[in-house]
Design an enzyme around this catalytic site. Structure first.
Site, PDB file in Angstrom:
ATOM      1  N   GLY A  14     -48.205 -51.748  34.147  1.00 21.79           N
ATOM      2  CA  GLY A  14     -49.638 -51.593  34.361  1.00 21.79           C
ATOM      3  C   GLY A  14     -50.078 -50.147  34.304  1.00 21.79           C
ATOM      4  O   GLY A  14     -49.289 -49.231  34.022  1.00 21.79           O
ATOM      5  N   PHE A  15     -51.332 -49.932  34.613  1.00 15.40           N
ATOM      6  CA  PHE A  15     -51.947 -48.608  34.521  1.00 15.40           C
ATOM      7  C   PHE A  15     -51.258 -47.603  35.450  1.00 15.40           C
ATOM      8  O   PHE A  15     -50.610 -46.647  34.995  1.00 15.40           O
ATOM      9  CB  PHE A  15     -53.437 -48.753  34.833  1.00 15.40           C
ATOM     10  CG  PHE A  15     -54.164 -47.479  35.130  1.00 15.40           C
ATOM     11  CD1 PHE A  15     -53.991 -46.362  34.325  1.00 15.40           C
ATOM     12  CD2 PHE A  15     -55.023 -47.407  36.206  1.00 15.40           C
ATOM     13  CE1 PHE A  15     -54.669 -45.182  34.603  1.00 15.40           C
ATOM     14  CE2 PHE A  15     -55.706 -46.248  36.490  1.00 15.40           C
ATOM     15  CZ  PHE A  15     -55.520 -45.130  35.690  1.00 15.40           C
ATOM     16  N   ILE A  16     -51.332 -47.823  36.758  1.00 18.68           N
ATOM     17  CA  ILE A  16     -50.694 -46.897  37.695  1.00 18.68           C
ATOM     18  C   ILE A  16     -49.179 -47.028  37.629  1.00 18.68           C
ATOM     19  O   ILE A  16     -48.447 -46.026  37.648  1.00 18.68           O
ATOM     20  CB  ILE A  16     -51.195 -47.157  39.131  1.00 18.68           C
ATOM     21  CG1 ILE A  16     -52.697 -46.898  39.231  1.00 18.68           C
ATOM     22  CG2 ILE A  16     -50.451 -46.274  40.132  1.00 18.68           C
ATOM     23  CD1 ILE A  16     -53.300 -47.230  40.592  1.00 18.68           C
ATOM     24  N   ASP A  35     -42.834 -56.862  35.297  1.00 18.72           N
ATOM     25  CA  ASP A  35     -44.238 -57.108  34.956  1.00 18.72           C
ATOM     26  C   ASP A  35     -44.330 -58.381  34.134  1.00 18.72           C
ATOM     27  O   ASP A  35     -43.478 -58.632  33.275  1.00 18.72           O
ATOM     28  CB  ASP A  35     -44.803 -55.931  34.153  1.00 18.72           C
ATOM     29  CG  ASP A  35     -46.318 -55.819  34.263  1.00 18.72           C
ATOM     30  OD1 ASP A  35     -47.004 -56.766  33.832  1.00 18.72           O
ATOM     31  OD2 ASP A  35     -46.804 -54.795  34.749  1.00 18.72           O
ATOM     32  N   LEU A  80     -46.614 -52.679  43.229  1.00 21.40           N
ATOM     33  CA  LEU A  80     -47.931 -52.432  42.656  1.00 21.40           C
ATOM     34  C   LEU A  80     -48.516 -53.657  41.970  1.00 21.40           C
ATOM     35  O   LEU A  80     -49.709 -53.674  41.664  1.00 21.40           O
ATOM     36  CB  LEU A  80     -47.850 -51.292  41.628  1.00 21.40           C
ATOM     37  CG  LEU A  80     -47.379 -49.932  42.127  1.00 21.40           C
ATOM     38  CD1 LEU A  80     -47.237 -48.968  40.950  1.00 21.40           C
ATOM     39  CD2 LEU A  80     -48.340 -49.358  43.151  1.00 21.40           C
ATOM     40  N   ALA A 121     -48.921 -51.216  47.622  1.00 21.30           N
ATOM     41  CA  ALA A 121     -50.223 -50.759  47.134  1.00 21.30           C
ATOM     42  C   ALA A 121     -51.318 -51.676  47.652  1.00 21.30           C
ATOM     43  O   ALA A 121     -51.300 -52.880  47.432  1.00 21.30           O
ATOM     44  CB  ALA A 121     -50.238 -50.736  45.610  1.00 21.30           C
ATOM     45  N   TYR A 153     -60.668 -60.853  47.280  1.00 23.06           N
ATOM     46  CA  TYR A 153     -59.703 -59.797  46.949  1.00 23.06           C
ATOM     47  C   TYR A 153     -59.436 -58.923  48.167  1.00 23.06           C
ATOM     48  O   TYR A 153     -58.287 -58.620  48.498  1.00 23.06           O
ATOM     49  CB  TYR A 153     -60.231 -58.953  45.786  1.00 23.06           C
ATOM     50  CG  TYR A 153     -59.336 -57.793  45.411  1.00 23.06           C
ATOM     51  CD1 TYR A 153     -58.024 -58.012  44.995  1.00 23.06           C
ATOM     52  CD2 TYR A 153     -59.799 -56.483  45.467  1.00 23.06           C
ATOM     53  CE1 TYR A 153     -57.199 -56.961  44.654  1.00 23.06           C
ATOM     54  CE2 TYR A 153     -58.984 -55.418  45.125  1.00 23.06           C
ATOM     55  CZ  TYR A 153     -57.686 -55.660  44.714  1.00 23.06           C
ATOM     56  OH  TYR A 153     -56.867 -54.612  44.383  1.00 23.06           O
ATOM     57  N   LYS A 157     -55.741 -58.607  50.041  1.00 24.22           N
ATOM     58  CA  LYS A 157     -55.025 -57.351  50.272  1.00 24.22           C
ATOM     59  C   LYS A 157     -54.844 -57.087  51.766  1.00 24.22           C
ATOM     60  O   LYS A 157     -53.853 -56.476  52.184  1.00 24.22           O
ATOM     61  CB  LYS A 157     -55.753 -56.200  49.597  1.00 24.22           C
ATOM     62  CG  LYS A 157     -55.826 -56.317  48.080  1.00 24.22           C
ATOM     63  CD  LYS A 157     -54.461 -56.562  47.432  1.00 24.22           C
ATOM     64  CE  LYS A 157     -53.564 -55.355  47.460  1.00 24.22           C
ATOM     65  NZ  LYS A 157     -52.289 -55.599  46.734  1.00 24.22           N
TER      66      LYS A 157
END
Length: 365
Positions: A14-16, A35, A80, A121, A153, A157
């Site tokens: 992913g991005f991060i 992933d 993450l 995360a 969401y 979390k």
């Protein structure tokens, strides 16, 4: 062989995640990236896959036996993997909630079983509609009705954070929680509602920049390289275990001003248009007026300071948008189509330690 600890990074394509993978490999740490490629992209790991101490595994955090195996083979875990982005959460709330809660439970259980420390995360969405600020780690959560998908969401979390804390209290799991505030930078897709990549692409293409709501709502944006630096600084400090840390910028800007600065940065003639929340996300969408982090705790422990400002972030976003637009014109597909990987799961792949692809079973997400 290496004497460095081996890391499992879930959501590593992913991005991060991919930026963290690169940073850990640069330090000489062996890394396994897990992933399912539902939102991550193999292109993000192009450099990592040439590295001798890297392994990519195509699979899901909902696959308990797979997660257990990988956690057992690694020394530390950075979790993450998550369904992220307002657009995705609104369009697929049940799937997103399931991934974000059951996936974290699977990772925590495996980490406890094998005695591995975990960095989890989380998100600034934890604070819900709390528009006071700056928000510190103990600030109140203010949420709307459970029937509003936006808050599913935040709730998911929160469940993740509670799981990490309860595993720590009852079983001694070594866990650290980090809350990201609007991370931006190279490799971030505009496909899931992220505002800066979307603005940059619209500006480069000469399209109107669509500002949702009044545009007076304000946010802070942090470059992904500074996020990764913060993560690495916490990884290296055992005293961070059992704590929660905000990771974000205090450079606050309204969304209308952000649109104007993006147009200027791109040297674009694009107009700015306002779009109602109802039109953008459907009826009943709720948002907050302001979201600014207090990062005193992180700075005090690690000495971390952001090195990139908003101008740097916008320059990177515009450069990415220019490259993507050129690739589109050549008929290439630099951005992964949402859901493409999940339609290809019967062709799943893992990678061995030198990055070569090998066949694997279908992933469940």
């Amino acid at each position: 062989m290496t004497d460095h600890p081996k890391y499992l990074v879930t959501g590593g394509a992913g991005f991060i995640g991919s930026h963290l993978v690169d940073a850990l490999l640069a330090r000489g740490e062996p890394v396994v990236a897990l992933d399912d490629l539902s939102t991550g992209r193999l292109q993000n790991l192009a450099g990592a896959r040439t590295h001798g101490h890297f392994q990519f595994v195509h699979g899901s955090v909902l696959d308990g036996p797979l997660v257990d195996k990988l956690v057992g083979e690694c020394d530390r875990v950075v979790h993450l993997a998550a369904a992220v982005g307002v657009k995705l959460i609104i369009e697929q709330p049940l799937r997103s909630f399931t991934i974000n809660t059951k996936g974290t439970e699977t990772v925590m259980e495996a980490a406890y079983r094998h005695g591995r420390p975990v960095i989890l995360a989380s998100t600034s969405e934890i604070y819900g509609k709390n528009s006071s600020g700056p928000l510190n780690e103990m600030s109140d959560r203010i949420l709307g009705s459970p029937s509003v998908p936006r808050w599913s969401y935040s709730t998911a979390k929160a469940v993740d954070e509670i799981l990490a804390e309860l595993y720590r209290r009852e079983y001694g799991l070594r866990s650290t929680i980090v809350r990201f505030f609007n991370t931006v930078g190279p490799r971030q897709s505009p496909a899931y509602g992220m505002v800066i990549p979307r603005f940059a692409r619209q500006a480069v293409r000469g399209e109107p920049l669509t500002v949702h709501g009044t545009g007076r709502q304000s946010r802070c944006f942090l470059h992904v390289s500074d996020v990764v630096a913060a993560l690495v600084s916490l990884i290296d400090r055992p005293e961070a275990e059992g704590e929660t840390f905000n990771i974000g910028s205090d450079e606050e800007i309204s969304i209308l001003d952000l649109a104007a600065r993006t147009v200027t940065c791109a040297k674009s003639a694009s107009p700015v248009e306002r779009v109602s929340y109802n039109e953008a996300y459907g009826p009943g969408f709720e948002d907050m007026d302001r979201r600014v982090p207090d990062t005193t705790k992180l700075r005090a422990l690690t000495g971390w300071q952001p090195r990139r400002n908003l101008d740097d972030i916008l320059a990177d976003a515009v450069a990415d948008a220019v490259a993507d637009t050129a690739a589109d014109a050549r008929g290439e597909m630099p951005q992964q189509e949402p859901g493409a990987a999940s339609r290809r799961t019967a062709e799943g792949h893992t990678g061995d330690t030198d990055g070569r692809a090998t066949a694997a079973s279908a992933c469940p997400v």
